[in-house]
Design an enzyme around this catalytic site. Structure first.
Site, PDB file in Angstrom:
ATOM      1  NE  ARG A 149      -9.521 -18.012  -3.693  1.00 12.73           N
ATOM      2  CZ  ARG A 149      -9.648 -18.991  -4.857  1.00 12.73           C
ATOM      3  NH1 ARG A 149      -9.624 -20.346  -4.474  1.00 12.73           N
ATOM      4  NH2 ARG A 149     -10.303 -18.727  -5.883  1.00 12.73           N
ATOM      5  CG  ASP A 150      -9.115 -22.317   5.831  1.00 12.09           C
ATOM      6  OD1 ASP A 150      -9.872 -22.859   6.214  1.00 12.09           O
ATOM      7  OD2 ASP A 150      -8.028 -21.680   6.287  1.00 12.09           O
ATOM      8  CB  ILE A 151      -7.352 -17.110   6.950  1.00 13.58           C
ATOM      9  CG1 ILE A 151      -6.460 -15.758   6.863  1.00 13.58           C
ATOM     10  CG2 ILE A 151      -7.083 -18.010   8.236  1.00 13.58           C
ATOM     11  CD1 ILE A 151      -6.900 -14.776   7.798  1.00 13.58           C
ATOM     12  CG  ASN A 211     -13.107 -30.854  10.888  1.00 15.84           C
ATOM     13  OD1 ASN A 211     -13.072 -32.065  10.492  1.00 15.84           O
ATOM     14  ND2 ASN A 211     -12.386 -29.765  10.603  1.00 15.84           N
ATOM     15  CD  GLU A 258      -8.408 -24.860  14.633  1.00 16.27           C
ATOM     16  OE1 GLU A 258      -8.578 -23.929  13.512  1.00 16.27           O
ATOM     17  OE2 GLU A 258      -7.697 -25.366  14.698  1.00 16.27           O
ATOM     18  CB  VAL A 259     -14.809 -21.273  12.905  1.00 18.16           C
ATOM     19  CG1 VAL A 259     -15.814 -20.324  12.904  1.00 18.16           C
ATOM     20  CG2 VAL A 259     -13.353 -20.655  13.050  1.00 18.16           C
ATOM     21  CG  HIS A 264     -16.600 -24.469   8.503  1.00 23.66           C
ATOM     22  ND1 HIS A 264     -16.826 -24.306  10.002  1.00 23.66           N
ATOM     23  CD2 HIS A 264     -15.432 -25.066   8.723  1.00 23.66           C
ATOM     24  CE1 HIS A 264     -15.890 -24.666  10.797  1.00 23.66           C
ATOM     25  NE2 HIS A 264     -14.894 -25.160   9.779  1.00 23.66           N
ATOM     26  CG  MET A 265     -18.167 -28.778   2.503  1.00 29.69           C
ATOM     27  SD  MET A 265     -19.534 -28.898   1.259  1.00 29.69           S
ATOM     28  CE  MET A 265     -20.453 -30.232   2.175  1.00 29.69           C
ATOM     29  CG  HIS A 266     -12.651 -27.484   5.816  1.00 28.93           C
ATOM     30  ND1 HIS A 266     -11.517 -26.655   5.772  1.00 28.93           N
ATOM     31  CD2 HIS A 266     -13.310 -27.779   6.955  1.00 28.93           C
ATOM     32  CE1 HIS A 266     -11.575 -26.364   7.533  1.00 28.93           C
ATOM     33  NE2 HIS A 266     -12.596 -27.061   8.093  1.00 28.93           N
TER      34      HIS A 266
HETATM   35  P1  5GP Z   1     -12.527 -26.003  11.426  1.00 29.77           P
HETATM   36  O1  5GP Z   1     -11.276 -26.492  12.151  1.00 29.77           O
HETATM   37  O2  5GP Z   1     -13.512 -25.498  12.336  1.00 29.77           O
HETATM   38  O3  5GP Z   1     -13.036 -27.110  10.618  1.00 29.77           O
HETATM   39  O4  5GP Z   1     -11.774 -25.151  10.328  1.00 29.77           O
HETATM   40  C1  5GP Z   1     -12.063 -23.678  10.558  1.00 29.77           C
HETATM   41  C2  5GP Z   1     -11.061 -23.173   9.412  1.00 29.77           C
HETATM   42  O5  5GP Z   1     -11.720 -21.611   9.355  1.00 29.77           O
HETATM   43  C3  5GP Z   1      -9.598 -23.192   9.503  1.00 29.77           C
HETATM   44  O6  5GP Z   1      -9.273 -24.119   8.302  1.00 29.77           O
HETATM   45  C4  5GP Z   1      -9.240 -21.959   9.527  1.00 29.77           C
HETATM   46  O7  5GP Z   1      -7.880 -21.660   8.790  1.00 29.77           O
HETATM   47  C5  5GP Z   1     -10.061 -20.888   9.029  1.00 29.77           C
HETATM   48  N1  5GP Z   1     -10.243 -19.673   9.449  1.00 29.77           N
HETATM   49  C6  5GP Z   1     -10.414 -19.276  10.760  1.00 29.77           C
HETATM   50  N2  5GP Z   1     -10.710 -17.821  10.902  1.00 29.77           N
HETATM   51  C7  5GP Z   1     -10.540 -17.351   9.612  1.00 29.77           C
HETATM   52  C8  5GP Z   1     -10.846 -16.231   8.752  1.00 29.77           C
HETATM   53  O8  5GP Z   1     -10.912 -15.102   9.556  1.00 29.77           O
HETATM   54  N3  5GP Z   1     -10.875 -16.207   7.606  1.00 29.77           N
HETATM   55  C9  5GP Z   1     -10.872 -17.128   6.748  1.00 29.77           C
HETATM   56  N4  5GP Z   1     -11.005 -16.987   5.486  1.00 29.77           N
HETATM   57  N5  5GP Z   1     -10.576 -18.342   7.229  1.00 29.77           N
HETATM   58  C10 5GP Z   1     -10.562 -18.623   8.656  1.00 29.77           C
END
Ligand code: 5GP
Length: 115
Positions: free
Chosen positions: A28-30, A86, A94-95, A99-101
């Protein structure tokens, strides 16, 4: 370059893991942006979509089959959901571990925010 997601795979930091197999991990997303917000990642460190190779096709295909399973498990398969990947700055990544949301559980509205 390893990211926080590699630490989640290695269980070095906690996460609410909902699925795992040999190729992918889902948690799950944080900072959830919908009632259901799960991230599915390949266990292999792939920074962005630009870094994908043909050898990654099995893991990337698995992202979709696992997305469908999680949607069913979470009860959003019929109501609907959105899958997002993304890439880089304009995509809002951001990461830098691909990854797929999976987002669902409410009406998500237009695909893109209005400018
Ligand atoms: P991006 O913007 O890279 O597509 O999405 C990165 C996602 O990772 C964001 O929705 C953010 O809330 C989530 N995220 C970042 N750090 C962590 C973490 O330490 N644990 C979890 N579960 N989600 C994270």
């Amino acid at each position: 370059m390893s990211t926080i997601f590699s630490k989640i795979i290695a269980r070095e930091i906690p996460a609410d893991i909902v699925y795992e197999d040999d190729l992918v991990l889902a948690f799950r997303d944080i900072a959830p942006q919908a009632p259901v917000h799960v991230l599915i990642i390949p266990k292999k460190e792939i920074a962005t979509v630009n870094d994908i190779s043909i050898a990654d096709e099995a893991a990337l295909g698995r992202l979709f089959t696992v997305a469908a399973k999680i949607a069913s498990d979470e009860g959003i398969a019929e109501s609907g959901y959105r899958l997002i990947v993304n890439c880089n700055e304009d995509g809002g990544q951001e990461v830098f571990h691909l990854h797929m949301h999976i987002l669902g559980g409410r009406r998500l509205g237009p695909m893109l925010a209005k400018r």
